[in-house]
Structure formats: structure tokens, C-alpha cells
Design an enzyme around this catalytic site. Sequence first.
Site, PDB file in Angstrom:
ATOM      1  N   GLU A 146       3.749  -3.006  -8.459  1.00 44.13           N
ATOM      2  CA  GLU A 146       2.827  -2.805  -7.326  1.00 44.13           C
ATOM      3  C   GLU A 146       1.362  -2.934  -7.748  1.00 44.13           C
ATOM      4  OE1 GLU A 146       5.282  -3.214  -5.874  1.00 44.13           O
ATOM      5  OE2 GLU A 146       6.128  -1.428  -4.957  1.00 44.13           O
ATOM      6  N   ALA A 192      -2.969  -1.814 -13.744  1.00 45.94           N
ATOM      7  CA  ALA A 192      -4.110  -0.897 -13.759  1.00 45.94           C
ATOM      8  C   ALA A 192      -5.400  -1.632 -13.422  1.00 45.94           C
ATOM      9  CB  ALA A 192      -4.218  -0.216 -15.127  1.00 45.94           C
ATOM     10  N   GLY A 250      10.117  13.918 -32.363  1.00 48.59           N
ATOM     11  CA  GLY A 250      10.125  13.385 -33.722  1.00 48.59           C
ATOM     12  C   GLY A 250      11.102  12.223 -33.855  1.00 48.59           C
ATOM     13  N   ILE A 305       7.074  14.848 -29.652  1.00 48.16           N
ATOM     14  CA  ILE A 305       7.624  16.188 -29.872  1.00 48.16           C
ATOM     15  C   ILE A 305       9.045  16.106 -30.417  1.00 48.16           C
ATOM     16  CG2 ILE A 305       8.456  18.255 -28.652  1.00 48.16           C
ATOM     17  CD1 ILE A 305       5.935  18.031 -26.878  1.00 48.16           C
ATOM     18  N   GLU A 319       0.831  -1.214   0.000  1.00 45.08           N
ATOM     19  CA  GLU A 319       0.000   0.000   0.000  1.00 45.08           C
ATOM     20  C   GLU A 319       0.857   1.251   0.000  1.00 45.08           C
ATOM     21  OE1 GLU A 319      -2.969   1.655   3.260  1.00 45.08           O
ATOM     22  OE2 GLU A 319      -3.801  -0.113   2.267  1.00 45.08           O
TER      23      GLU A 319
END
Length: 401
Positions: free
Chosen positions: A379, A382, A355, A353, A256
Site C-alpha cells: 500500500e 515509506a 538471541g 531478545i 486509502e
Amino acid sequence: MSRLAQTHGLTDVQQEILSTVRDFVDKEILPVATELEHRDEYPQDIVDGLKELGLFGLMIPEEYGGLGESLLTYALCVEEIARGWMSVSGIINTHFIVAYMLKQHGTQEQKDHFLPRMAAGDIRGAFSMSEPALGSDVSAISSKAVKDGEEYVLSGQKMWLTNGGTSSLVAVLVRSDEGHPEGTAPHKSMTTFLVEKEPGFGEVRPGLTIPGKIDKMGYKGVDTTELIMDGLRIPANRVLGGVTGRGFYQMMDGVEVGRVNVAARGCGVAQRAFELGVRYAQQRHTFGKQIAQHQAVQFKLAEMATKVEAAHAMMVNAARKKDSGERNDLEAGMAKYLASEYCKEVVEDAFRIHGGYGFSKEYEIERLYREAPMLLIGEGTAEIQKMIIGRRLLEEYRFQG
């Protein structure tokens, strides 16, 4: 100092600690991180520097030689370190989780024996739950401990140990059926053992083998390993807390706070990606002007900065909730989920950005692009975070009807 990701309400001591860590990152980590990462070289000089700063004992109480700081202070330090090189924050985090578990759940003898040397950085910690066929299903752990007199004999194979080779203390979660009759819920028949070993690879103590480093896409430098136990004998006084059957709860408590740490790492990597992106956008010219002057790039920078700010705020909230003594699994799960997802998106936008140059190993963003995916898994994935969040929300908003 960056305008983004500022934390209000810090004490003078907290600000001084963070300033010291930020200077260390800028001077000692950023200049060498990419070179060491490409060589997959353990950052010994950096680790020695962190040891001198006292960061291995940041949250260990002063009575054991630590600094006695809060989870918030620790998380903000991790954010700074991950901004420099995420692998270094992993070295600290795994050690920290073991120290936290000892502080919260260890016997007095275990605290007295381990914590002073952990605070000094002389003992480095690692912890182990996962197994080759396990994934996120901790209840399916098959490695086991069998009581034999005043000792336990451990057998089984563990996977994905950060600091597996360099550590000298590993908190290992195994099944222990002793005292738990058949039919006992799996999470009530697990025990955490404190396993001392020699640093290195091969047989590091009788019955315990660390085969070698796992070759990874990113998160290099830090050693990630397997752990094989075959007749490993551990004295009964090295059961964390002195009582079997509590290992699952002890590990979940550690994980946690580890989720707050992973959120902090995501914040740090995202901050660095934004810094690289906004700098490059002002250096690179196309169609007669800086690419930063193109509206499409400005929109991207705006989205990146907003994500950095939002992830930082959620991470700080989760840390402060834990420091207040309240349950924070909902906040930690949300922070870990959001920060890791936003980190991946901010890094990819910075990569875009740049490239074609973003694909070159000469540019730092290439390293971050390979590092960010680890945070989506570490940990808890998703999907695991969303399960935790969903269940807690149903507890909080239980419909009565």
C-alpha cells in the site's frame, strides 16, 4: 487481555465482535500459523472459519447481507487477526478493498450483483494496479482497454495480486483512451474493470491467465500472483461505476482505507512480537537471573511497548477520521508509515531478545522477522507515504506572503 493497545469508546457490539475474533485467533490461528506458513499452505480451514464469523461482510451494508460495521471495527479486527498470522489479514484486506470500492463507486446493478455474495464470502475479491515495470508510479500503467462494440478488450501484464489465484473477482486498473483525447493527464484516462474469473491457476477465463504463486521471503500461505490479459473481453457494464476515466480516483480511495488496514496489520504483528519478547525475557536466565531483570532488556521492552501503543493510537485516529466522513489521507499515510516502521523495529528487538534462538524456525519470532518487511512496501513504501504527508502538510500550512 493485553494492557497495551486498548481502544476507548467502543460500543458493546464492537467489543463483542473483537472478543469473538480474539478468541478465534487464539484457538484457531496461533496454534497452526507457523506450521502452515513454513509449508506455504493456504489456510483454508481458517478462511472457512472467518466466513462463518461473517468477517468477509464486516463493512458491507446490512441491506446486502453484511454486518454494516465501521472502518474502525474492521481495522481492530485486522489488528487481532494479524497478531495471529499476518497472511490471513491479507486475505481479508484485499477482499475488503474491492467490496469498499463497489460500495462507494459501483452502479446499483453492480452492488446488487456482487455485494451479497461478497458478504457471504462466496465471491472473494482481489485488486490489481501494479505492473512489472511500474513500482510506485501508477501513472505509468501500460496495460490497456480498447472499446469494441459493447465490450472492452483488455491486454497487458499485472503484478503482485494478493488472492490472485483464490479470488473470483478482480478489480483491475488499466489505461482506457476511449473518450480521452491525446494529452489528457494519465490519471484521467484510467478505468477500473470488474473481472470475474474462476479460482485457480492457468487460464481462468478466455484471455486471462494466472501463471502461479510468486515464491516470497515471507507473507506465505496467501497466494500472490501475476495476471496476464491477452484479448480479455469484458462487457461495458463491468466498468466500475459505469463511466470510464474514473479508475485512478476509485483505486486511490480503496488504497486509502487499505493503508489504515496495513497500519492495523503492523500493530497486530508488533503486539505479537512484544508478547513473544516479554515472555521469553522472563523464561530465559543468564548470569543467575531472568534476562528481563537486566536493565538493557528492560529498556528494550519499554521502547517496544511504547511503539506498540503509539502505532495503535495513530491507526485508531486514522480509522475514526475516515468513519467521520472527513478526508483522512494525511492520517492514513502517517499511520501506515509509523506502524510499519515501528513494527519492523519491535520485531527486530524481540528477535534480539531471543538471541540465537530467534534464528531457529522452532520459534515463532523467526516467522514474524520475515513477515514484517512486507508492511514496509504494501500500500505504498515509506517514501510514498512521506510524499503524501508532505504535500498534505503544505496544503494545510500554506504560507501566505
